[in-house]
Design a protein around this motif. Structure first.
Motif, PDB file in Angstrom:
ATOM      1  N   THR B   7      37.144  30.916  37.192  1.00 52.62           N
ATOM      2  CA  THR B   7      37.014  30.476  35.813  1.00 52.62           C
ATOM      3  C   THR B   7      36.176  29.218  35.813  1.00 52.62           C
ATOM      4  OG1 THR B   7      38.176  30.101  33.726  1.00 52.62           O
ATOM      5  CG2 THR B   7      39.063  29.014  35.680  1.00 52.62           C
ATOM      6  N   ARG B   9      35.654  25.215  34.721  1.00 52.08           N
ATOM      7  CA  ARG B   9      36.378  24.014  34.351  1.00 52.08           C
ATOM      8  C   ARG B   9      35.430  22.860  34.203  1.00 52.08           C
ATOM      9  NH1 ARG B   9      41.830  22.923  36.947  1.00 52.08           N
ATOM     10  NH2 ARG B   9      42.082  24.719  35.582  1.00 52.08           N
ATOM     11  N   VAL B  20      35.723  27.257  39.310  1.00 54.17           N
ATOM     12  CA  VAL B  20      36.942  26.924  40.049  1.00 54.17           C
ATOM     13  C   VAL B  20      37.753  28.193  40.296  1.00 54.17           C
ATOM     14  CG1 VAL B  20      37.085  24.567  39.171  1.00 54.17           C
ATOM     15  CG2 VAL B  20      38.200  26.425  37.926  1.00 54.17           C
ATOM     16  N   LEU B  21      38.609  28.120  41.307  1.00 55.64           N
ATOM     17  CA  LEU B  21      39.460  29.280  41.609  1.00 55.64           C
ATOM     18  C   LEU B  21      40.809  28.799  42.126  1.00 55.64           C
ATOM     19  CD1 LEU B  21      38.406  30.942  44.976  1.00 55.64           C
ATOM     20  CD2 LEU B  21      37.423  28.803  44.172  1.00 55.64           C
ATOM     21  N   PRO B  22      41.867  29.558  41.870  1.00 51.95           N
ATOM     22  CA  PRO B  22      43.197  29.172  42.311  1.00 51.95           C
ATOM     23  C   PRO B  22      43.464  29.651  43.739  1.00 51.95           C
ATOM     24  CG  PRO B  22      43.359  31.136  40.967  1.00 51.95           C
ATOM     25  CD  PRO B  22      41.892  30.781  41.041  1.00 51.95           C
ATOM     26  N   THR B  59      50.173  35.099  39.552  1.00 54.81           N
ATOM     27  CA  THR B  59      49.637  33.805  39.983  1.00 54.81           C
ATOM     28  C   THR B  59      49.266  32.925  38.800  1.00 54.81           C
ATOM     29  OG1 THR B  59      48.686  34.937  41.876  1.00 54.81           O
ATOM     30  CG2 THR B  59      47.941  32.690  41.458  1.00 54.81           C
ATOM     31  N   THR B  60      48.636  33.504  37.802  1.00 55.04           N
ATOM     32  CA  THR B  60      48.086  32.695  36.717  1.00 55.04           C
ATOM     33  C   THR B  60      48.783  32.930  35.387  1.00 55.04           C
ATOM     34  OG1 THR B  60      46.465  34.374  36.061  1.00 55.04           O
ATOM     35  CG2 THR B  60      45.833  32.869  37.823  1.00 55.04           C
ATOM     36  N   VAL B  97      42.832  29.745  30.370  1.00 52.36           N
ATOM     37  CA  VAL B  97      43.346  29.012  31.515  1.00 52.36           C
ATOM     38  C   VAL B  97      43.816  27.632  31.083  1.00 52.36           C
ATOM     39  CG1 VAL B  97      42.784  28.041  33.763  1.00 52.36           C
ATOM     40  CG2 VAL B  97      41.859  30.264  33.097  1.00 52.36           C
ATOM     41  N   VAL B 101      47.552  26.240  31.565  1.00 52.99           N
ATOM     42  CA  VAL B 101      47.824  25.050  32.367  1.00 52.99           C
ATOM     43  C   VAL B 101      48.545  23.998  31.520  1.00 52.99           C
ATOM     44  CG1 VAL B 101      46.744  23.101  33.533  1.00 52.99           C
ATOM     45  CG2 VAL B 101      45.963  25.425  34.011  1.00 52.99           C
ATOM     46  N   GLU B 115      47.015  25.752  43.417  1.00 50.45           N
ATOM     47  CA  GLU B 115      46.138  24.668  43.023  1.00 50.45           C
ATOM     48  C   GLU B 115      44.748  25.229  42.767  1.00 50.45           C
ATOM     49  OE1 GLU B 115      45.301  20.820  45.365  1.00 50.45           O
ATOM     50  OE2 GLU B 115      47.491  20.931  45.217  1.00 50.45           O
ATOM     51  N   TRP B 116      44.055  24.596  41.833  1.00 46.16           N
ATOM     52  CA  TRP B 116      42.699  25.049  41.513  1.00 46.16           C
ATOM     53  C   TRP B 116      41.687  24.207  42.287  1.00 46.16           C
ATOM     54  CZ3 TRP B 116      41.574  29.092  38.035  1.00 46.16           C
ATOM     55  CH2 TRP B 116      42.697  29.635  37.389  1.00 46.16           C
TER      56      TRP B 116
END
Lengths: 234, 234
Positions: B7, B9, B20-22, B59-60, B97, B101, B115-116
């Motif tokens: 996604t 950020r 960014v990615l988790p 996860t998200t 997202v 968050v 964590e991202w």
DNA sequence: ACAAAAGTGTTAGTCATACACCCATGT
DNA sequence: ACATGGGTGTATGACTAACACTTTTGT
């Protein structure tokens, strides 16, 4: 694990080559009697690429000039017993296939239950294999537009007409010989030889593929994927 | 089964968004303590796409705007115990997202061990996950060139600058605003609204994505792959 | 007034396509 | 000689990239 194997065949009566692929007749349920993609089971001590190479060799006795993973199919309804199948696709050089087929014909030990079909006229296949072949053909058509992959179907030496006919067979349409020549000459992947192919009309220059150029850019996967094709270094 | 989830950020101090990615911190061997891609195990009664969607939601807490199979990794040396892993990649809308968050922060129930990370500055990951992320980024960069996939990162309404910054984040280079506008306007995928975003300098028109156009052409796979995203019909 | 982003116009270069034309060979 | 594929030349339109320019807002 299954593999869609493409090569080029020139039918005796026709003058233009066509894409063909080998299928195996199923001898047990499910889908007994239907034609299916060649394949095999994953060995615990073997990488995915290696398994694809092995099952391909078991079917055709040949080493592919190009091998790439296609897709992993795993819908619950694709088979009575749900199976996740990792599918590869491969290109074989037409001359190697011809030699292999001729050798089998001479020995009389042609592989049982294996037959080559024109990709454009397939029968009903087992499982979801019709969709899989369609997808492999789609990938091949796309890839031919931005890579040098068509060379994987040709022998060491070939004329520009050979190469153009390979493109035409994949794309399903005719290409302008003049423009094709310029595009492919400008790409720096062809090495002209001093030989010519004679036999009809004006002799055509033979070319050789520049082995320094990869058939296709595999990005970050390139260093991971090392097909056992170290035979064709240069 | 793992998923690379991308996604966009916007870092507080910076003005340009970044990919960014988790990641999930591993709590057991092998690679305990290292960060890894989120994933889960394949359920016998579940298709591959469904499994990817499920593990992504776990996860998200979100539904992806785009989901595609990336590759099946199965080298014998990728893990002490050889495992075949089917990897997907997905795009999430930045606004969803952010909302998620924020909700977690308010509740104080932020997921443990997730964590991202900025895709450009990843730490050393477990297994071969660094290579996998590289490959997913490569695919994303390629795909943005011949599809409308960047819209999967944006909210319903966006300015051309938003869209351009998404492209720039993916490609890693600046694009000419004038030329970008013409290209994207000529593609027929944007529906102009009568709203404008104000706040700085001259107000920018807000656009909406034309839902009649698929984010990416999946060829013969299109009819097979039906993500549970029927919510966004039109 | 001025800075900065939104949006328009213009131009040069590259590339794909179409097609006219010449060249060299087998029949 | 002539048919045919090999090979060269060239014009046109589409698209890309670079950049000058005008418009509209907040400060």
């Amino acid at each position: 694990m299954s593999t869609v194997i493409f090569t080029l065949r020139r039918h005796p009566e026709q003058d233009r080559p066509a894409i063909v692929l080998p299928l195996v007749r199923r001898t047990r349920d499910p889908f007994e009697g239907l034609w299916a993609l060649p394949g095999g089971w994953l060995d615990a001590r073997e990488g995915l690429d290696a398994t694809a190479s092995r099952t391909l060799a078991e079917t055709t006795g040949l080493t592919p000039s190009y091998l790439e993973q296609l897709y992993a199919f795993g819908d619950v309804d694709r088979s009575p017993t749900r199976v996740v199948s990792i599918v590869y696709w491969a290109l074989l050089r037409a001359d190697e296939v011809d030699a292999q087929v001729a050798a089998h014909a001479a020995d009389g030990d042609a592989p049982e239950n294996v037959e080559w079909f024109a990709a454009a006229e397939l029968p009903e296949l087992a499982f979801d294999h019709n969709t899989i072949v369609d997808y492999a053909l789609w990938r091949l058509r796309n890839k031919v537009g931005y890579s040098r992959i068509a060379h994987g179907l040709l022998p060491d030496e070939f004329t520009l007409a050979d190469l153009r006919e390979a493109y035409e067979a994949i794309l399903g349409r005719r290409l302008d010989p003049a423009n094709f020549r310029r595009q492919v000459e400008g790409s720096g992947t062809l090495i002209p030889t001093e030989s010519f192919r004679t036999g009809s009309h004006r002799p055509a220059r033979l070319y050789r593929y520049n082995q320094d150029v990869e058939l296709a850019d595999r990005g970050p996967l390139a260093r991971l994927v090392q097909p056992a094709a170290s035979a064709e270094s240069r």
